[in-house]
Design an enzyme around this catalytic site. Sequence first.
Site, PDB file in Angstrom:
ATOM      1  N   LYS A 187       3.624  33.963  57.744  1.00 28.35           N
ATOM      2  CA  LYS A 187       4.900  34.374  58.357  1.00 28.35           C
ATOM      3  C   LYS A 187       5.592  33.208  59.039  1.00 28.35           C
ATOM      4  O   LYS A 187       6.804  33.147  59.107  1.00 28.35           O
ATOM      5  CB  LYS A 187       4.647  35.390  59.485  1.00 28.35           C
TER       6      LYS A 187
ATOM      7  N   LYS B  28      -2.442  29.055  52.987  1.00 32.28           N
ATOM      8  CA  LYS B  28      -2.133  30.490  52.881  1.00 32.28           C
ATOM      9  C   LYS B  28      -0.644  30.761  53.079  1.00 32.28           C
ATOM     10  O   LYS B  28       0.043  30.019  53.787  1.00 32.28           O
ATOM     11  CB  LYS B  28      -2.976  31.303  53.873  1.00 32.28           C
TER      12      LYS B  28
ATOM     13  N   LYS C 156      -5.076  25.851  66.031  1.00 31.42           N
ATOM     14  CA  LYS C 156      -3.811  26.013  66.768  1.00 31.42           C
ATOM     15  C   LYS C 156      -3.800  25.236  68.082  1.00 31.42           C
ATOM     16  O   LYS C 156      -2.745  24.766  68.507  1.00 31.42           O
ATOM     17  CB  LYS C 156      -3.527  27.497  67.002  1.00 31.42           C
TER      18      LYS C 156
END
Length: 326
Positions: free
Chosen positions: A195, A192, A111
């Site tokens: 959200k 994956k 990130k």
Amino acid sequence: MKRILTGLKPTGDLTLGNYLGAIKQMIKYQEEYESFIFVADLHALTIPQDPHELQERIKKFIAMYIACGIDPKKNTIYVQSENAFIPAISYMLECTTSYGEASRMIQFKEKSRQNANFSVGLLTYPILMAADILYCDADYVPVGIDQKQHVELARNIAERFNNRYGETFVLPEVLISKEGTKIKDLKDPTKKMSKSEENPQGVISMFDAPEVIKQKIMKATTDSDNIIKFDEENKPGISNLINILAIMENKSISQIETEFAGKGYGEFKKYVGEVVAHEIALIQTKYEELINSQELDNILNDGIKKSQQLAQEKYELMCAKMGTKR
Ligand code: TYM
């Protein structure tokens, strides 16, 4: 009685990945262990959130936990930010964690690479997660595989603290269900289901209408073999659907392969779509009954009281051990 704990971060709607990776495991163990489940809203703040949307989502998460089958009588359910002892504990744990250790976390590395202006919170986030786990002496932490490294860090921090200051924390163990470790994106089954994914076609939200769920599964990316066989490396798309069905129906992967031997992908996808859409539709009906009920506030008030009491005890113990207690 052993304790089990998990948290979910309200950065988007709950997904099928969250349900199968974490929530379903909690439901399975709630009979056996003293259970804690919370909304990890402080964790959501590592990236800017719309305050109004975040507030709404926190409430939706709680109602969704219960609608999925988390029993408020068997679980301590709470919102992380309402317990101010947790960030205080986190700070003390930060002081027993090296910068190198924190910056080696895979999620931090990924990130921080994606956004040059990343916040300090992104670096300290796994230590806050350690505080979430350690304050209440959780024995087991059910998560998907993406969170495994963070639970291991919590264990390492606890061990180090115990060695330095004397017995203070229980060493937590990660619980990963064999099948539920990583539900993949339906459009790109090499990554994956998340959200925050931008293409909603790859992600099943717990709020998707049944017809939308069926259509997303029908359109899931698969190979052209037309053989229903689990092989994550060469057939990631079909393997993901086998995995999803195995967890939904509580069956093994080989049972699913045997049942669908000789059948085509179209028929298989239709079946998986129906199973997933049916289970989520039942959850949504319960959710609608709960979302505006007074019951939610009562559950959260009880939950936070218990959580705060345990965290205060642990905080005071840490202060005494570290030498800050008057
Ligand atoms: P979060 O919100 O990203 O995910 C919540 C839980 O869902 C699991 N999960 C998945 N499992 C299988 N397949 C997927 N595609 C998938 N996507 C998500 C995650 O592994 C996780 O178990 N930092 C945590 C929240 C947290 C926490 C904690 C968890 C904060 N404090 C203490 C356990 C204990 C997070 O961001 O999870």
